[in-house]
Design a protein around this motif. Structure first.
Motif, PDB file in Angstrom:
ATOM      1  N   UNK A  68     -14.565  21.454  58.245  1.00  0.00           N
ATOM      2  CA  UNK A  68     -13.742  21.575  57.041  1.00  0.00           C
ATOM      3  C   UNK A  68     -12.749  20.427  56.917  1.00  0.00           C
ATOM      4  N   UNK A  69     -12.221  19.954  58.058  1.00  0.00           N
ATOM      5  CA  UNK A  69     -11.225  18.886  58.028  1.00  0.00           C
ATOM      6  C   UNK A  69     -11.855  17.502  58.012  1.00  0.00           C
ATOM      7  N   UNK A  70     -13.165  17.427  58.031  1.00  0.00           N
ATOM      8  CA  UNK A  70     -13.847  16.136  58.118  1.00  0.00           C
ATOM      9  C   UNK A  70     -13.682  15.363  56.819  1.00  0.00           C
ATOM     10  N   UNK A  71     -13.420  14.071  56.949  1.00  0.00           N
ATOM     11  CA  UNK A  71     -13.174  13.255  55.757  1.00  0.00           C
ATOM     12  C   UNK A  71     -14.398  13.167  54.850  1.00  0.00           C
ATOM     13  N   UNK A  72     -15.595  13.087  55.441  1.00  0.00           N
ATOM     14  CA  UNK A  72     -16.803  13.033  54.617  1.00  0.00           C
ATOM     15  C   UNK A  72     -16.973  14.319  53.806  1.00  0.00           C
ATOM     16  N   UNK A  73     -16.611  15.452  54.423  1.00  0.00           N
ATOM     17  CA  UNK A  73     -16.686  16.741  53.717  1.00  0.00           C
ATOM     18  C   UNK A  73     -15.645  16.785  52.599  1.00  0.00           C
ATOM     19  N   UNK A  74     -14.465  16.279  52.879  1.00  0.00           N
ATOM     20  CA  UNK A  74     -13.416  16.274  51.854  1.00  0.00           C
ATOM     21  C   UNK A  74     -13.819  15.413  50.659  1.00  0.00           C
TER      22      UNK A  74
ATOM     23  N   UNK B  88     -22.524  19.130  55.542  1.00  0.00           N
ATOM     24  CA  UNK B  88     -21.912  19.963  56.587  1.00  0.00           C
ATOM     25  C   UNK B  88     -22.846  20.108  57.783  1.00  0.00           C
ATOM     26  N   UNK B  89     -24.117  20.345  57.503  1.00  0.00           N
ATOM     27  CA  UNK B  89     -25.087  20.520  58.590  1.00  0.00           C
ATOM     28  C   UNK B  89     -25.305  19.202  59.337  1.00  0.00           C
ATOM     29  N   UNK B  90     -25.363  18.103  58.603  1.00  0.00           N
ATOM     30  CA  UNK B  90     -25.549  16.796  59.241  1.00  0.00           C
ATOM     31  C   UNK B  90     -24.383  16.464  60.159  1.00  0.00           C
ATOM     32  N   UNK B  91     -23.176  16.691  59.683  1.00  0.00           N
ATOM     33  CA  UNK B  91     -22.000  16.379  60.495  1.00  0.00           C
ATOM     34  C   UNK B  91     -21.921  17.283  61.710  1.00  0.00           C
TER      35      UNK B  91
ATOM     36  N   UNK C  73     -15.236   8.493  65.869  1.00  0.00           N
ATOM     37  CA  UNK C  73     -15.623   8.066  64.525  1.00  0.00           C
ATOM     38  C   UNK C  73     -16.356   9.176  63.776  1.00  0.00           C
ATOM     39  N   UNK C  74     -17.252   9.861  64.474  1.00  0.00           N
ATOM     40  CA  UNK C  74     -18.006  10.949  63.838  1.00  0.00           C
ATOM     41  C   UNK C  74     -17.080  12.096  63.462  1.00  0.00           C
TER      42      UNK C  74
END
Length: 460
Positions: free
Chosen positions: A283-289, A374-377, A456-457
């Motif tokens: 949820x806090x991931x930048x790519x998700x945001x 979400x699944x990829x991350x 990084x991930x």
């Protein structure tokens, strides 16, 4: 034979020149990465991303800027003033379907349409226009504002992603530089040892304690060590030159290392794994945001398209008054006003319904993309954690292997010193020891690099 000795002498002379360089200056990883994140041109570019978001929001807010206006239209012919129309005022739009307007109108001339003729002092007016159907809740102005807010918020996340990528690449460059420096020092020591061994074998051969052929084998060993040292020195120079591409002053002046050496980094300098334990890493991931911002953008677009299904129905009302002197509201009478209404509606509304369907499709596509991301991350985070755990165990194991090979190597050295070991066995032990050290350096590089990848991930 003399030619070979001359070649070895020249190489060793250059080697001694390298060893004579000042190696007391150390560039620690924490200092390096601080310099990069503060002074690299890409760090300045990252700030431009945020500036772009702020500028975009400012631009969108301009949709409700109050506007002053004026218009004058006159006609003169045959020394006659046919007409003179003047109108000026201010208009204030709002985020919703309401706008307020106030102004002053004045007419003069001999041929003015009676319905347009005004009192000699003109007329002041103030009124309101309301869109009761399409545009009351959602309109282009409000869509622009909400869109601007999303762009501003997403630009901060994009800035962080940009900085994370800069940090990742710079860290990788530092780790390669450190690994190549360590390998270079291994072969510097190996060349020194091979040179000493060659001298000892020659002395022993002259006294008849060793066969002459051993001098040839010792010479070959020294030559091989020099070749390997040259290769590692080349790799060190290349990695050093590449590392310098990340060293800048104020984003303008590139810096050079100039004899500075690397130091093994600390894990907590690369990534503190205990950070953000209370946060959901997905949820806090930048790519998700970023994906969620796209979803929000599609959502407000759908709201705007749904608004287009409503009929266009607007009301306008203006209070009118003839100014007396400098008082624009003197003797105001509520019976003096102007009003109007307008209505139109597309009976089939095919364009509007089609736009709504397209907006819904886009929204659903963004939702599916979010689930995929979400699944990829989640997979990449788990894989990165597994890679790091494995690399850490391998680094610990290769430490033990190095110590074991060092024990064998020293034991063989002792035996060689008293004439109970051959040059072949000595070279074999040394080769195994060097190999173990190189594998240990590669394992430590993998340990820190997988930690760098994990950071990084995770996008922290």
């Amino acid at each position: 034979k003399m030619k070979n000795k001359l070649i070895i002498f020249l190489i060793l002379f250059n080697l001694n020149s390298v060893l004579a360089q000042d190696t007391n200056k150390v560039l620690k990883y924490a200092e390096f990465i601080s310099q990069v994140m503060t002074h690299h041109p890409s760090a300045y570019q990252a700030e431009l991303i945020q500036d772009y978001g702020d500028a975009k929001l400012l631009s969108m807010k301009g949709y409700t800027d109050p506007k002053i206006f004026s218009d004058i239209n006159q006609k003169y012919f045959s020394d006659k003033q046919y007409y003179s129309y003047f109108s000026g005022g201010i208009k204030v739009p709002t985020w919703y379907g309401i706008s307020v307007e106030a102004g002053y109108s004045l007419t003069d001339g001999d041929f003015i349409n009676p319905e347009n003729r005004l009192p000699e002092t003109g007329i002041v007016y103030a009124g309101i226009k309301v869109d009761l159907g399409n545009g009351l809740i959602w309109n282009e102005r409000r869509y622009a504002l909400e869109s601007g807010k999303i762009i501003q918020q997403s630009s901060e996340i994009e800035r962080q992603i940009y900085l994370n990528e800069l940090r990742y690449k710079a860290t990788e460059a530092y780790l390669k530089w450190y690994a190549n420096y360590q390998k270079y020092t291994i072969f510097l020591s190996a060349v020194e040892n091979a040179e000493i061994r060659l001298k000892a074998v020659k002395a022993s051969a002259e006294f008849g304690d060793r066969p002459i052929i051993d001098t040839t084998e010792a010479f070959i060993s020294l030559s091989n060590r020099i070749l390997e040292m040259q290769t590692t020195f080349r790799d060190l120079q290349n990695s050093e030159a590449f590392l310098e591409t990340y060293l800048w002053s104020n984003g303008e002046v590139p810096l050079e290392l100039d004899g500075i050496v690397a130091e093994i980094p600390q894990e907590n300098d690369i990534y503190i794994k205990e950070n953000n334990l209370n946060e959901d890493p997905i949820a806090a991931h930048t790519f998700i945001q970023i994906q969620e911002f796209k979803l929000s953008q599609s959502n407000i677009k759908l709201k705007l398209q749904k608004e287009q299904l409503k009929p266009d129905f607007s009301l306008k009302y203006n209070m009118l008054n003839e100014p007396i002197g400098t008082n624009p509201i003197a003797q105001y009478n509520v019976s003096n006003y102007q009003w109007g209404a307008s209505f139109n509606y597309s009976i089939l509304s095919r364009k509007q319904r089609g736009d709504v369907q397209l907006a819904k499709i886009q929204l659903e596509d963004q939702k599916l993309s979010l689930r995929i991301k979400q699944q990829e991350i989640n997979y990449k985070i788990n894989a990165a954690q597994n890679n790091y755990s494995t690399a850490l165990l391998q680094a610990i194991l290769t430490d033990k292997i190095v110590q074991s090979n060092l024990t064998l190597y020293r034991s063989e050295q002792s035996m060689f010193g008293i004439g109970e070991s051959s040059v072949f066995m000595m070279n074999t032990r040394e080769t195994n020891y060097i190999k173990a050290q190189k594998e240990n350096i590669d394992a430590k590089f993998s340990q820190f690099q997988t930690l760098n990848e994990l950071r990084y991930i995770m996008q922290y």
